[in-house]
Write a protein that holds these residues in place. Structure first.
Motif, PDB file in Angstrom:
ATOM      1  N   GLU A  96       0.821  -1.217   0.000  1.00  0.00           N
ATOM      2  CA  GLU A  96       0.000   0.000   0.000  1.00  0.00           C
ATOM      3  C   GLU A  96       0.851   1.262   0.000  1.00  0.00           C
ATOM      4  OE1 GLU A  96      -2.538  -0.378   3.423  1.00  0.00           O
ATOM      5  OE2 GLU A  96      -3.832  -1.861   2.435  1.00  0.00           O
ATOM      6  N   ARG A  97       2.019   1.208   0.617  1.00  0.00           N
ATOM      7  CA  ARG A  97       2.869   2.400   0.742  1.00  0.00           C
ATOM      8  C   ARG A  97       3.818   2.591  -0.433  1.00  0.00           C
ATOM      9  NH1 ARG A  97       3.600   4.881   5.917  1.00  0.00           N
ATOM     10  NH2 ARG A  97       1.749   4.420   7.132  1.00  0.00           N
ATOM     11  N   ALA A  98       4.018   1.569  -1.240  1.00  0.00           N
ATOM     12  CA  ALA A  98       5.059   1.598  -2.269  1.00  0.00           C
ATOM     13  C   ALA A  98       4.571   2.141  -3.603  1.00  0.00           C
ATOM     14  CB  ALA A  98       5.622   0.197  -2.473  1.00  0.00           C
ATOM     15  N   ASP A  99       5.441   2.932  -4.221  1.00  0.00           N
ATOM     16  CA  ASP A  99       5.225   3.412  -5.590  1.00  0.00           C
ATOM     17  C   ASP A  99       6.035   2.598  -6.586  1.00  0.00           C
ATOM     18  OD1 ASP A  99       3.557   5.854  -5.045  1.00  0.00           O
ATOM     19  OD2 ASP A  99       5.309   6.332  -3.821  1.00  0.00           O
ATOM     20  N   ALA A 100       7.003   1.842  -6.081  1.00  0.00           N
ATOM     21  CA  ALA A 100       7.831   0.955  -6.895  1.00  0.00           C
ATOM     22  C   ALA A 100       8.390  -0.118  -5.967  1.00  0.00           C
ATOM     23  CB  ALA A 100       8.971   1.726  -7.549  1.00  0.00           C
ATOM     24  N   PHE A 101       8.795  -1.236  -6.551  1.00  0.00           N
ATOM     25  CA  PHE A 101       9.316  -2.367  -5.799  1.00  0.00           C
ATOM     26  C   PHE A 101      10.706  -2.698  -6.314  1.00  0.00           C
ATOM     27  CE2 PHE A 101       4.734  -2.681  -6.188  1.00  0.00           C
ATOM     28  CZ  PHE A 101       4.342  -2.764  -4.861  1.00  0.00           C
ATOM     29  N   THR A 165      18.203  -5.424 -13.612  1.00  0.00           N
ATOM     30  CA  THR A 165      19.293  -4.468 -13.758  1.00  0.00           C
ATOM     31  C   THR A 165      20.551  -5.013 -13.082  1.00  0.00           C
ATOM     32  OG1 THR A 165      18.737  -3.285 -11.734  1.00  0.00           O
ATOM     33  CG2 THR A 165      17.658  -2.547 -13.749  1.00  0.00           C
ATOM     34  N   ARG A 166      21.682  -4.466 -13.470  1.00  0.00           N
ATOM     35  CA  ARG A 166      22.969  -4.910 -12.916  1.00  0.00           C
ATOM     36  C   ARG A 166      23.653  -3.838 -12.076  1.00  0.00           C
ATOM     37  NH1 ARG A 166      23.234 -10.393 -13.080  1.00  0.00           N
ATOM     38  NH2 ARG A 166      22.654 -11.142 -15.129  1.00  0.00           N
ATOM     39  N   ASP A 167      23.104  -2.602 -12.027  1.00  0.00           N
ATOM     40  CA  ASP A 167      23.728  -1.566 -11.201  1.00  0.00           C
ATOM     41  C   ASP A 167      22.651  -0.719 -10.528  1.00  0.00           C
ATOM     42  OD1 ASP A 167      23.520   1.249 -12.749  1.00  0.00           O
ATOM     43  OD2 ASP A 167      23.811  -0.357 -14.213  1.00  0.00           O
ATOM     44  N   ALA A 168      23.035  -0.098  -9.414  1.00  0.00           N
ATOM     45  CA  ALA A 168      22.085   0.635  -8.576  1.00  0.00           C
ATOM     46  C   ALA A 168      21.443   1.806  -9.324  1.00  0.00           C
ATOM     47  CB  ALA A 168      22.778   1.125  -7.307  1.00  0.00           C
ATOM     48  N   GLN A 169      22.217   2.543 -10.093  1.00  0.00           N
ATOM     49  CA  GLN A 169      21.654   3.704 -10.783  1.00  0.00           C
ATOM     50  C   GLN A 169      20.571   3.300 -11.785  1.00  0.00           C
ATOM     51  OE1 GLN A 169      22.097   6.831  -9.847  1.00  0.00           O
ATOM     52  NE2 GLN A 169      23.401   5.988  -8.244  1.00  0.00           N
ATOM     53  N   THR A 170      20.822   2.254 -12.543  1.00  0.00           N
ATOM     54  CA  THR A 170      19.831   1.782 -13.514  1.00  0.00           C
ATOM     55  C   THR A 170      18.593   1.259 -12.795  1.00  0.00           C
ATOM     56  OG1 THR A 170      21.623   1.199 -15.030  1.00  0.00           O
ATOM     57  CG2 THR A 170      19.458   0.238 -15.484  1.00  0.00           C
ATOM     58  N   ALA A 171      18.796   0.582 -11.684  1.00  0.00           N
ATOM     59  CA  ALA A 171      17.657   0.076 -10.910  1.00  0.00           C
ATOM     60  C   ALA A 171      16.793   1.231 -10.410  1.00  0.00           C
ATOM     61  CB  ALA A 171      18.156  -0.755  -9.733  1.00  0.00           C
ATOM     62  N   LEU A 172      17.421   2.271  -9.894  1.00  0.00           N
ATOM     63  CA  LEU A 172      16.656   3.416  -9.392  1.00  0.00           C
ATOM     64  C   LEU A 172      15.964   4.163 -10.525  1.00  0.00           C
ATOM     65  CD1 LEU A 172      19.122   4.501  -6.615  1.00  0.00           C
ATOM     66  CD2 LEU A 172      16.827   3.544  -6.291  1.00  0.00           C
ATOM     67  N   GLN A 173      16.613   4.270 -11.664  1.00  0.00           N
ATOM     68  CA  GLN A 173      15.950   4.884 -12.831  1.00  0.00           C
ATOM     69  C   GLN A 173      14.703   4.107 -13.195  1.00  0.00           C
ATOM     70  OE1 GLN A 173      19.027   4.992 -15.827  1.00  0.00           O
ATOM     71  NE2 GLN A 173      20.085   6.699 -14.862  1.00  0.00           N
ATOM     72  N   ALA A 174      14.776   2.787 -13.092  1.00  0.00           N
ATOM     73  CA  ALA A 174      13.617   1.940 -13.417  1.00  0.00           C
ATOM     74  C   ALA A 174      12.499   2.106 -12.394  1.00  0.00           C
ATOM     75  CB  ALA A 174      14.042   0.479 -13.516  1.00  0.00           C
ATOM     76  N   CYS A 175      12.825   2.582 -11.208  1.00  0.00           N
ATOM     77  CA  CYS A 175      11.807   2.818 -10.162  1.00  0.00           C
ATOM     78  C   CYS A 175      11.149   4.184 -10.284  1.00  0.00           C
ATOM     79  CB  CYS A 175      12.457   2.719  -8.769  1.00  0.00           C
ATOM     80  SG  CYS A 175      12.911   1.044  -8.306  1.00  0.00           S
ATOM     81  N   ALA A 176      11.673   5.026 -11.134  1.00  0.00           N
ATOM     82  CA  ALA A 176      11.154   6.394 -11.284  1.00  0.00           C
ATOM     83  C   ALA A 176       9.752   6.377 -11.874  1.00  0.00           C
ATOM     84  CB  ALA A 176      12.087   7.204 -12.178  1.00  0.00           C
ATOM     85  N   PRO A 177       9.004   7.443 -11.646  1.00  0.00           N
ATOM     86  CA  PRO A 177       7.656   7.515 -12.242  1.00  0.00           C
ATOM     87  C   PRO A 177       7.737   7.370 -13.753  1.00  0.00           C
ATOM     88  CG  PRO A 177       8.029   9.341 -10.722  1.00  0.00           C
ATOM     89  CD  PRO A 177       9.344   8.634 -10.885  1.00  0.00           C
ATOM     90  N   ARG A 178       6.789   6.693 -14.300  1.00  0.00           N
ATOM     91  CA  ARG A 178       6.746   6.498 -15.757  1.00  0.00           C
ATOM     92  C   ARG A 178       6.124   7.725 -16.409  1.00  0.00           C
ATOM     93  NH1 ARG A 178       4.557   0.348 -15.216  1.00  0.00           N
ATOM     94  NH2 ARG A 178       6.514  -0.518 -14.471  1.00  0.00           N
TER      95      ARG A 178
END
Length: 179
Positions: A96-101, A165-178
């Motif tokens: 309920e609290r998450a915008d991305a996983f 993803t293989r790196d933290a930056q790419t993973a966080l970009q993928a969590c960004a709002p679409r």
């Protein structure tokens, strides 16, 4: 309104490189002005993730079942610590609290949480990003097995609902709002 990323990762002993990975992710969450919702523990990767998020100024919401408060060392420094009666309630509140996983390396608990949000996204129950951060190939065997299942069991469309993803930056970009 703050964007929250649900972080799933190990709560038991791991190699220090995994703690560094969790810190990178927590730092990146905070740098984006986001917050973390996680399992509420202060051990291992879970603790490193939450501490790094807070250190960077990001809010943290921990959700921990009563039965795990001692084993996972409930994080009293959390901005908000929710104590549940069951694991199912924990997952519901995190969902309920998450915008991305975002799943990092972990064990059975991480897998169970990942599979639930991945499956519910595939079934159209939510449209939030489900991301797997795997820089070391921790999940390669599992992903290979899933891709090799006979036709009809795991579709390519189902596999495509998980961003790997293989790196933290790419993973966080993928969590960004679409867009």
């Amino acid at each position: 309104m703050t964007r929250f990323v649900a972080g799933y990762c190990a709560s038991g002993p791991v190699d220090p490189s995994y703690l560094d990975l969790a810190e990178q992710v927590g730092t990146g969450i905070a740098a984006r002005g986001w917050g973390l919702v996680w399992g509420g523990g202060n051990t291992s990767m879970m603790g490193a993730l939450a501490r790094a998020t807070r250190r960077g100024g990001g809010p943290t919401v921990g959700v921990i079942p009563k039965a795990l408060m001692a084993a996972e060392h409930a994080d009293a420094a959390a901005d908000e610590l929710l104590v549940t009666d069951t694991m199912r309630e924990r997952k519901r509140l995190m969902d309920e609290r998450a915008d991305a996983f975002l799943a990092l390396p972990g064990g059975l608990g991480t897998l169970e949480e990942l599979f639930e949000v991945w499956t519910s996204g595939y079934l159209g129950m939510h449209d939030r990003p489900v991301v797997l951060l795997d820089p070391t190939g921790h999940y390669d065997g599992l992903l290979s097995w899933l891709r090799s299942m006979p036709a009809g069991f795991v579709s390519q469309r189902g596999l495509d609902h998980l961003v790997i993803t293989r790196d933290a930056q790419t993973a966080l970009q993928a969590c960004a709002p679409r867009a």
